[in-house]
Design a protein around this motif. Structure first.
Motif, short mmCIF file in Angstrom:
data_model
loop_
_atom_site.label_atom_id
_atom_site.label_comp_id
_atom_site.label_asym_id
_atom_site.label_seq_id
_atom_site.Cartn_x
_atom_site.Cartn_y
_atom_site.Cartn_z
N ASP A 63 148.46 30.59 30.03
CA ASP A 63 147.19 30.61 30.77
C ASP A 63 147.40 30.20 32.23
N PHE A 64 148.30 29.24 32.46
CA PHE A 64 148.59 28.81 33.84
C PHE A 64 149.18 29.98 34.64
N VAL A 65 150.11 30.70 34.04
CA VAL A 65 150.74 31.82 34.73
C VAL A 65 149.70 32.89 35.08
N VAL A 66 148.84 33.22 34.10
CA VAL A 66 147.81 34.23 34.34
C VAL A 66 146.86 33.77 35.44
N SER A 72 146.37 34.70 43.03
CA SER A 72 147.24 35.27 44.06
C SER A 72 146.87 36.71 44.39
N GLY A 73 145.84 37.23 43.70
CA GLY A 73 145.36 38.56 44.02
C GLY A 73 145.67 39.63 43.01
N ASP A 74 146.35 39.29 41.92
CA ASP A 74 146.69 40.28 40.90
C ASP A 74 145.60 40.28 39.83
N GLY A 75 144.53 41.02 40.07
CA GLY A 75 143.43 41.06 39.12
C GLY A 75 143.74 41.79 37.84
N SER A 76 144.82 42.56 37.81
CA SER A 76 145.14 43.33 36.61
C SER A 76 145.48 42.43 35.42
N VAL A 77 145.89 41.18 35.70
CA VAL A 77 146.26 40.29 34.59
C VAL A 77 145.04 39.88 33.77
N LEU A 78 143.83 40.10 34.30
CA LEU A 78 142.61 39.75 33.60
C LEU A 78 142.02 40.91 32.82
N GLU A 79 142.61 42.09 32.97
CA GLU A 79 142.06 43.26 32.29
C GLU A 79 142.34 43.23 30.80
N THR A 80 143.50 42.73 30.40
CA THR A 80 143.85 42.60 28.98
C THR A 80 144.54 41.24 28.80
N GLN A 81 144.78 40.91 27.54
CA GLN A 81 145.48 39.67 27.20
C GLN A 81 146.98 39.92 26.97
N GLU A 82 147.44 41.12 27.32
CA GLU A 82 148.82 41.48 26.99
C GLU A 82 149.83 40.52 27.63
N LEU A 83 149.72 40.29 28.93
CA LEU A 83 150.68 39.41 29.61
C LEU A 83 150.62 38.01 29.04
N ARG A 84 149.40 37.49 28.88
CA ARG A 84 149.24 36.14 28.38
C ARG A 84 149.85 35.97 26.99
N ASN A 85 149.58 36.91 26.08
CA ASN A 85 150.08 36.79 24.72
C ASN A 85 151.59 37.00 24.65
N ASN A 86 152.12 37.92 25.46
CA ASN A 86 153.57 38.12 25.48
C ASN A 86 154.28 36.88 26.00
N LEU A 87 153.73 36.27 27.06
CA LEU A 87 154.32 35.04 27.59
C LEU A 87 154.27 33.93 26.55
N ALA A 88 153.11 33.78 25.89
CA ALA A 88 152.97 32.73 24.89
C ALA A 88 153.96 32.91 23.75
N GLU A 144 152.86 36.19 11.39
CA GLU A 144 151.82 36.43 12.38
C GLU A 144 151.48 37.91 12.43
N VAL A 145 150.19 38.22 12.35
CA VAL A 145 149.70 39.58 12.47
C VAL A 145 148.89 39.65 13.77
N TYR A 146 149.27 40.54 14.67
CA TYR A 146 148.64 40.62 15.98
C TYR A 146 147.93 41.96 16.14
N VAL A 147 146.74 41.91 16.75
CA VAL A 147 146.06 43.12 17.22
C VAL A 147 146.05 43.04 18.74
N ARG A 148 146.67 44.01 19.39
CA ARG A 148 146.86 43.96 20.84
C ARG A 148 146.43 45.28 21.49
N ASP A 149 145.86 45.14 22.67
CA ASP A 149 145.61 46.30 23.53
C ASP A 149 146.70 46.29 24.59
N SER A 150 147.66 47.18 24.47
CA SER A 150 148.81 47.19 25.38
C SER A 150 148.50 47.87 26.70
#
Length: 229
Positions: A63-66, A72-88, A144-150
């Protein structure tokens, strides 16, 4: 004149406890955030309060990274949870590997002790064996079973220990997989996009959020019904 960081070896802050200077610097920089997560988990509050320690740390760090990238201006990280979940997931794996590599070594075990006094470097190894027999499911193996929007597609992913591969597929073929049969835990994680919500008021509220919903559902079993149409 204050000592330079590279010149200071250790600082004694609590009796005989020696703490490296770089650790004090990390605590000064990140201690408030770490203590906030600790306090939330002790009170049973917050999104990460029901997770195990490693997962809670991993998702909070992600969450801190996102948040940093978004500010910093990268609004695309808020469009999906993909980056956050991959980092986690990556951070959680690193924590688990760290814990596995730093388990204390077991030395001096005495088995079938006849009751005679044990030496200072010995312990009764039979007690550990009896404890394992009483609680054969510790530690639990996580599935773990994940449902993700890539961003390019919606995916259902299953992550499980390699040792359960054949058992899992065999049970699904028969119609049911119960993780308790294999001393395992099972959870479904969903990153929910606003457009997936069927209730119009909830969908509108979700669209006003700065980040998407994320839920974790503990599951007792996976059941499969095979129908001959």
């Amino acid at each position: 004149m204050a000592a330079r960081p590279e010149a200071a070896k250790n600082i004694d802050i609590r009796g005989p406890m020696m703490v490296p200077l770089y650790l004090l610097q990390k605590i000064a920089r990140h201690g408030a955030a770490a203590q906030r997560l600790i306090d939330e988990r002790m009170r049973g509050e917050g999104e990460h309060s029901t997770m195990v320690d490693g997962d809670a740390i991993a998702f909070d760090a992600a969450d801190f990274v996102v948040a940093f990238l978004a500010l910093s201006g990268d609004g695309s990280v808020l469009e999906t949870q993909e980056l956050r979940n991959n980092l986690a997931q990556l951070i959680g794996t690193a924590i688990k590997n760290h814990e596995a590599h730093h388990q204390p070594e077991v030395r001096g075990a005495v088995f079938e002790n006849d009751g005679s006094p044990l030496g200072p470097d010995q312990y009764d190894g039979m007690r550990d064996i009896l404890k394992e027999e009483e609680d054969e499911c510790a530690p639990m193996r996580q599935i773990e079973v994940y449902v993700r929007d890539s961003g390019q597609g919606k995916l259902l992913s299953v992550h499980m220990p390699e040792s359960l591969r054949q058992s899992f597929s065999g049970c699904l073929e028969k119609g049911e997989f119960n993780p308790n049969w294999f001393c395992s835990s099972l959870a479904l994680e969903l990153s929910v996009l606003p457009e997936w919500l069927t209730d119009s008021r909830q969908r509108a509220a979700a669209k006003r959020r700065t980040e998407n919903l994320h839920i974790r559902v503990p599951l007792d079993a996976i059941k499969v019904n095979y129908v001959d149409y």
